[in-house]
Design a protein around this motif. Structure first.
Motif, PDB file in Angstrom:
ATOM      1  N   THR A 184      43.775  17.345  17.507  1.00 16.60           N
ATOM      2  CA  THR A 184      44.704  16.553  18.305  1.00 16.60           C
ATOM      3  C   THR A 184      43.883  15.785  19.339  1.00 16.60           C
ATOM      4  O   THR A 184      42.664  15.967  19.432  1.00 16.60           O
ATOM      5  CB  THR A 184      45.727  17.443  19.047  1.00 16.60           C
ATOM      6  OG1 THR A 184      45.031  18.196  20.058  1.00 16.60           O
ATOM      7  CG2 THR A 184      46.454  18.382  18.091  1.00 16.60           C
ATOM      8  N   LYS A 185      44.555  14.987  20.134  1.00 14.33           N
ATOM      9  CA  LYS A 185      43.875  14.255  21.201  1.00 14.33           C
ATOM     10  C   LYS A 185      43.214  15.206  22.191  1.00 14.33           C
ATOM     11  O   LYS A 185      42.230  14.859  22.818  1.00 14.33           O
ATOM     12  CB  LYS A 185      44.866  13.356  21.953  1.00 14.33           C
ATOM     13  CG  LYS A 185      45.367  12.202  21.148  1.00 14.33           C
ATOM     14  CD  LYS A 185      46.340  11.365  21.958  1.00 14.33           C
ATOM     15  CE  LYS A 185      46.802  10.180  21.134  1.00 14.33           C
ATOM     16  NZ  LYS A 185      47.656   9.269  21.899  1.00 14.33           N
ATOM     17  N   GLU A 194      40.324  12.399  22.830  1.00 11.29           N
ATOM     18  CA  GLU A 194      40.948  11.278  23.538  1.00 11.29           C
ATOM     19  C   GLU A 194      40.026  10.716  24.618  1.00 11.29           C
ATOM     20  O   GLU A 194      39.891   9.489  24.757  1.00 11.29           O
ATOM     21  CB  GLU A 194      42.266  11.722  24.166  1.00 11.29           C
ATOM     22  CG  GLU A 194      43.006  10.601  24.862  1.00 11.29           C
ATOM     23  CD  GLU A 194      44.362  11.031  25.374  1.00 11.29           C
ATOM     24  OE1 GLU A 194      45.304  10.236  25.237  1.00 11.29           O
ATOM     25  OE2 GLU A 194      44.486  12.157  25.916  1.00 11.29           O
ATOM     26  N   ASP A 239      40.223   3.502  18.957  1.00  9.63           N
ATOM     27  CA  ASP A 239      41.597   3.949  18.754  1.00  9.63           C
ATOM     28  C   ASP A 239      41.618   5.430  18.402  1.00  9.63           C
ATOM     29  O   ASP A 239      41.177   5.834  17.326  1.00  9.63           O
ATOM     30  CB  ASP A 239      42.256   3.131  17.643  1.00  9.63           C
ATOM     31  CG  ASP A 239      43.735   3.427  17.516  1.00  9.63           C
ATOM     32  OD1 ASP A 239      44.112   4.620  17.436  1.00  9.63           O
ATOM     33  OD2 ASP A 239      44.518   2.466  17.488  1.00  9.63           O
ATOM     34  N   ASP A 260      44.197   7.457  17.851  1.00  8.45           N
ATOM     35  CA  ASP A 260      45.131   7.836  16.794  1.00  8.45           C
ATOM     36  C   ASP A 260      44.527   7.640  15.411  1.00  8.45           C
ATOM     37  O   ASP A 260      44.725   8.468  14.517  1.00  8.45           O
ATOM     38  CB  ASP A 260      46.438   7.064  16.923  1.00  8.45           C
ATOM     39  CG  ASP A 260      47.217   7.432  18.188  1.00  8.45           C
ATOM     40  OD1 ASP A 260      47.168   8.616  18.589  1.00  8.45           O
ATOM     41  OD2 ASP A 260      47.862   6.544  18.766  1.00  8.45           O
TER      42      ASP A 260
END
Length: 69
Positions: free
Chosen positions: A5-6, A43, A52, A54
């Motif tokens: 995840t971020k 992130e 980016d 994502d």
């Protein structure tokens, strides 16, 4: 199932699967062995490298999912 995840630390992601490193290297993150990789989230690293987040996370998770099949 392994997923990132971020909020996943880069070092933790690399511990899941060392091959994930190629995704970071492809976007110019060459500091995978530096101390900040142990304490920096995906992130945060993407923000520093103007990348980016994502897209990177999707690519890594697609790779991890493909290894589980």
């Amino acid at each position: 199932m392994k997923r990132v995840t971020k909020d996943t630390l880069i070092g933790d992601a690399l511990e899941m699967d060392r091959e994930i490193g190629r995704f970071f290297l492809e976007i110019g993150m060459h500091c995978l062995g530096c101390p900040s990789a142990r304490g920096e989230t995906i992130e945060e690293a993407c923000a520093v490298h103007d990348t980016d987040c994502d897209d990177l996370i999707a690519n890594i998770n697609d790779y991890l999912a493909s290894k589980e099949k």
